[in-house]
Design an enzyme around this catalytic site. Structure first.
Site, short mmCIF file in Angstrom:
data_model
loop_
_atom_site.label_atom_id
_atom_site.label_comp_id
_atom_site.label_asym_id
_atom_site.label_seq_id
_atom_site.Cartn_x
_atom_site.Cartn_y
_atom_site.Cartn_z
N PHE A 234 7.24 -2.62 1.13
CA PHE A 234 7.33 -2.13 0.18
C PHE A 234 5.51 -1.94 -0.19
CE2 PHE A 234 11.60 -0.58 -0.95
CZ PHE A 234 12.28 0.00 -0.76
N SER A 235 5.17 -0.68 -0.80
CA SER A 235 3.60 -1.50 -1.12
C SER A 235 3.49 0.25 -2.46
CB SER A 235 2.87 -0.76 -0.94
OG SER A 235 1.82 0.56 -0.28
N ASN A 236 3.04 0.01 -3.45
CA ASN A 236 2.47 1.20 -4.45
C ASN A 236 2.57 2.45 -4.06
OD1 ASN A 236 2.97 2.11 -7.07
ND2 ASN A 236 0.72 2.29 -7.25
N GLY A 239 6.97 2.99 1.15
CA GLY A 239 7.86 1.96 1.81
C GLY A 239 7.68 2.27 3.87
N LYS A 255 7.04 5.56 7.99
CA LYS A 255 6.75 5.49 6.83
C LYS A 255 6.96 6.06 6.01
CE LYS A 255 2.72 2.85 7.87
NZ LYS A 255 1.50 3.04 8.55
N ASP A 365 -9.10 -1.37 10.17
CA ASP A 365 -8.70 -1.63 9.38
C ASP A 365 -7.85 -3.01 10.59
OD1 ASP A 365 -6.96 -3.02 7.80
OD2 ASP A 365 -5.76 -1.44 7.27
#
Length: 859
Positions: A234-236, A239, A255, A365
């Site tokens: 999870f990220s802000n 998920g 995603k 990235d």
């Protein structure tokens, strides 16, 4: 990116910092300078401005309203709320600046408070409904990120949850001090602030909120051709899930992206990045190492993408599993095999990147967590959120700091820079340090060449990109293990610490780990007490100004201050006493003893075990019977603890912690000191039982190394690892022989023989390993000398001296637990001409009669 630390790297390029002032958070919103009517009070609270009409009857808790906004409409939303609340005498607070808001909506911001721009405090439920109705109409149409902890009011930017209005605190089931609300009988319980809407069991959802809960619950994944089987991350921004395409029974990855959330440095939200990723994957289809993409769809307001599931491990884990520098038994053949594998993986990544560039795409990235290594050692690249056509490519809005190119690098050069960093990271996976000081790449190449059979040409191709060849040469840092050079080493560290001091600030005296903003800037671990103790005990520096900073705040602590040994006021009292301020230390102890300290957790770090040790220390220093009585009570509370039921053999998470600072080992230390003080062998028996509980959570590797098992990794460190446990086993064996403990110590000794430790710090890094070794071996022992010298791997220039990065290696730290002061203390343990120990962890000579070993043992 380490999510816990990302929010603290925005404010300062050198140190972790919080958005608590205009110096760190930038220009405040215009509302901060608006004139208030008579009777109103305005004050700052962390990164908030609080506006209080000082009206009687404001409740301590209830349904409170949050407003959310984007970067573009935040100022307008605050102004509308001001114009509504001020004439009506409604208390509210708002974030101080756009940068402070960005830190709460960025990709790695904590999800529990994401998006909260304004908090409004209604007087009761009727008042809450009126505000939501009237203000909701005024704000209708304003875009906002969803506040995950709250219930949304309609489709606008207002959200609501039940929680605390005033700062009250309690101790949760783990013994941690947390924000509190009261049950109907007045009992304080934790105010849950996780990323899900929650209503306390004694609270009834008001009728006016029920339709909004029904609307929230009406959004489901039913009818999709996919199942969501497990959570990867999870990220802000959303998920990542592993799922199944039910039409063909194929495992996939799903995603998720939330609108207006998970912002990057360009201000792009997660939805925009996910759609870009979908388009990029379609453009790159067919390249080896590029996952297939299947679908792009909406569920409610959230965007989802279905893509290929790649079996294997991320490269960071693949390296660790067979990394010879952390294996004391590794042979030359092991180093050669690792080198061959690393070179093969780098060749594959380079070939895939060349094919991506042929399609006109800048990946943007590349780092160790975005490269998957399959079981057959072929690779795949993950995460195309910031990928872009070369003609559009600018500096990516997200990125790993150890692989991010300088601002002057553009186009394909962005990926070529990351490929250069990968050459070093494959062999020395701590390139975040290079993000702090790029010239460090030359030192890394020296270290790699010393240990791995890799060609100088391979390394030079990386170093010459990271550090252009025309950059003037600078000597790599060296830390001498010769006691004759101790004064020079100490002075180098002290200069850096002193150069970082901020005595003008109220929240901290020295920059350190971000946890100093949560537990306060006074304690031993992350605050002023630890730094001043390290400076003093090593003969480094004394400052009346710095002493006064600590004394004034510890004797008049803020509401909610922690009282533990390593996280709070007990530690401050210990340090003040050491510095010669005994009466002020005793005054601080009095404050602590008036708190409900017996309800704290049992641990050494912030709980009863550490408090008991400190009370015994002060009882010895003053002869005060009340302090000794309280210390014995602390030991009794620890002795009465039952064994951990349902022990899984794992430390941390949902399981009890093991180790020195948070596990049973730290508790055993107090029990042994209580035995020394009373002669009661029951304390010693309980200490043995506590140590056996921690040993159950240890894992013995095939190479003979014993480490504490956290389920997904094993740890050797001082804090929650095996060497901290080993320090306490040594103390027990000095009092009573035990075959199991002696055997376990042999495995722990092996854990302290590695060449590589990813962090330099005292609690969770090389400095702690050094402190353990230096407490058992002479300074001239090769194991001690090697650990001292290898501290230079992390050393960076600062303030005319040498400093060290803290946890996550993204910023420098000066505190005792994670930073430069901890390194100073550890080297002092080995080299200083007087005794140096961690606070209250010096081996204590027992006073009760020695319990003999069984006949024939140890003879």
């Amino acid at each position: 990116m380490n999510e816990e630390y990302e929010a603290y790297v925005m404010a300062d390029p050198s140190f972790y910092d919080a958005m608590h002032s205009e110096q760190t958070a930038g220009e405040s919103f215009a509302a901060a300078s608006r004139t208030l009517p008579d009777g109103w009070l305005r004050y700052e609270q962390d990164d908030w401005f609080v506006l209080n009409p000082q009206i009687d009857g404001t409740p301590l808790q209830g349904w409170k309203i949050h407003a959310s906004a984007t970067q573009s409409n935040a100022g307008r939303v605050i102004d509308k709320i001001w114009d509504y609340c001020i004439p009506r005498g409604i208390q509210f607070k708002f974030l101080r600046s756009e940068i402070a808001l960005l830190s709460r909506v960025s990709k790695y911001a904590p999800r529990g408070f994401s998006g909260k721009l304004v908090t409004i405090y209604p007087m009761d439920d009727t008042h809450c409904e009126r505000i939501l109705t009237e203000l909701g109409q005024l704000l209708d149409g304003e875009e906002s990120p969803y506040i995950l902890s709250d219930l949304r009011w309609g489709n606008g930017p207002l959200y609501v949850r039940y929680g605390a209005f005033a700062n009250r605190y309690t101790v949760d089931e783990t013994g941690t001090v947390v924000d509190a609300i009261a049950e109907p009988d007045g009992t304080l319980v934790a105010d849950r602030r996780g990323p899900v809407f929650y209503t306390p069991p004694w609270v009834t959802l008001p009728d006016f909120l029920k339709p909004h809960l029904e609307a929230r619950n009406s959004v489901t994944v039913q009818g999709l051709p996919y199942t969501f089987d497990s959570v990867v991350h999870f990220s802000n921004g959303g998920g990542i899930y592993v799922g199944t395409d039910t039409r063909i029974g194929k495992q996939i990855v799903l995603k998720e992206a939330r609108p207006h959330a998970g912002l990057d440095a360009q201000g792009h939200d997660a939805v925009r990045r996910l759609e870009r990723e979908h388009n990029t994957l379609r453009r790159l289809a067919g390249i080896p190492g590029i996952p297939e993409v299947y679908d792009l769809f909406w569920v409610g307001e959230h965007r989802f993408m279905a893509m290929e599931y790649i079996e294997g491990d991320v490269l960071s884990k693949a390296i660790t599993m067979k990394y010879p520098l952390i294996d004391p038994s590794a042979t030359a053949a092991d180093y050669a095999a690792f080198t061959d594998r690393a070179l093969n993986i780098h060749r594959q990544v380079e070939a895939t990147m060349a094919a991506v560039h042929e399609r006109g795409i800048v990946y943007g990235d590349l780092h160790l967590f975005n490269i998957m290594v399959r079981p057959d050692d072929t690779i795949a690249l993950l995460d195309y959120e910031v990928a872009a056509p070369v003609e559009e490519a600018t500096r990516p809005g997200l990125g790993n700091p150890g692989f991010t190119a300088p601002r002057s690098v553009t186009g394909f050069g962005i990926d070529n820079y990351a490929l250069a960093c990968l050459r070093l990271a494959m062999f020395l996976p701590m390139t975040n340090v290079i993000g702090l000081h790029r010239v460090k790449a030359r030192h890394f190449a020296e270290i790699i060449a010393e240990h791995f059979p890799v060609s100088s040409e391979f390394l030079a191709k990386g170093v010459d990109v990271i550090v252009p060849p025309d950059t003037p040469p600078t000597p790599s840092p060296r830390i001498s293990a010769d006691p004759a050079d101790w004064d020079t080493t100490r002075d180098d560290l002290v200069r850096a610490i002193l150069a970082s001091a901020t005595p003008h600030r109220d929240d901290r005296l020295f920059p350190g780990d971000p946890r100093q903003f949560g537990v306060g800037g006074l304690g031993i671990a992350y605050g002023a007490a630890g730094v001043l103790y390290a400076l003093s005990v090593t003969g480094g520096h004394r400052s009346e100004q710095f002493d006064a900073w600590l004394v004034s705040r510890a004797t008049n602590p803020k509401s909610g201050s922690r009282i533990g040994l390593y996280d709070g006021l007990h530690g401050a009292a210990f340090a003040m006493d050491h510095l010669g301020y005994q009466q002020q230390a005793l005054d601080t102890l009095d404050i602590c003893l008036r708190e409900k300290w017996e309800a704290l957790g049992p641990d050494l770090f912030g709980g009863i075990a550490g408090i008991g040790l400190n009370l015994l220390h002060f009882a010895d220093r003053t002869g005060e019977p009340a302090l000794r009585k309280a210390a014995h009570r602390a030991a009794e509370l620890i002795a009465e603890r039952p064994d951990d039921e349902g022990d899984s053999g794992i430390s941390g998470g949902i399981h009890p912690h093991a180790g020195l600072f948070r596990g049973r080992a730290g508790q055993a230390l107090l029990l042994m000191r209580a035995y020394d003080d009373t002669g009661d062998t029951n304390f010693l028996d309980c200490a043995a039982n506590a140590l056996r509980q921690d040993l159950k959570r240890c894992y013995l590797r095939e190479n003979g190394v014993l480490e504490i098992n956290e389920g997904w990794r094993t740890m050797p460190y001082l804090d929650g690892g095996s060497v901290g446990l080993g320090m306490v086993l040594d103390e027990y064996l000095a009092r009573r022989h035990d075959d199991q403990f002696a055997e376990s110590n042999r495995g722990i000794e092996q854990a302290a023989k590695s060449t590589m430790y990813i962090l330099p710090g005292l609690f969770t890094g090389r400095a702690g390993i050094l402190a353990y070794l230096a407490g058992r071996l002479p300074a001239a022992d090769p194991l001690v000398e090697n650990q001292i010298r290898n501290l230079a791997w992390h050393a960076l220039p600062y303030g005319g001296g040498l400093a060290f990065p803290g946890t996550a290696l993204m910023r420098l730290s000066m505190d005792l637990a994670t930073g430069t002061s901890g390194v100073l203390l550890a080297v002092g343990v080995a080299l200083h001409d007087g005794p140096v120990h961690l606070p209250l962890l010096a081996p204590v000579r027992r006073t009760a009669p020695q319990t003999p070993a069984p006949t024939g043992v140890g003879q």
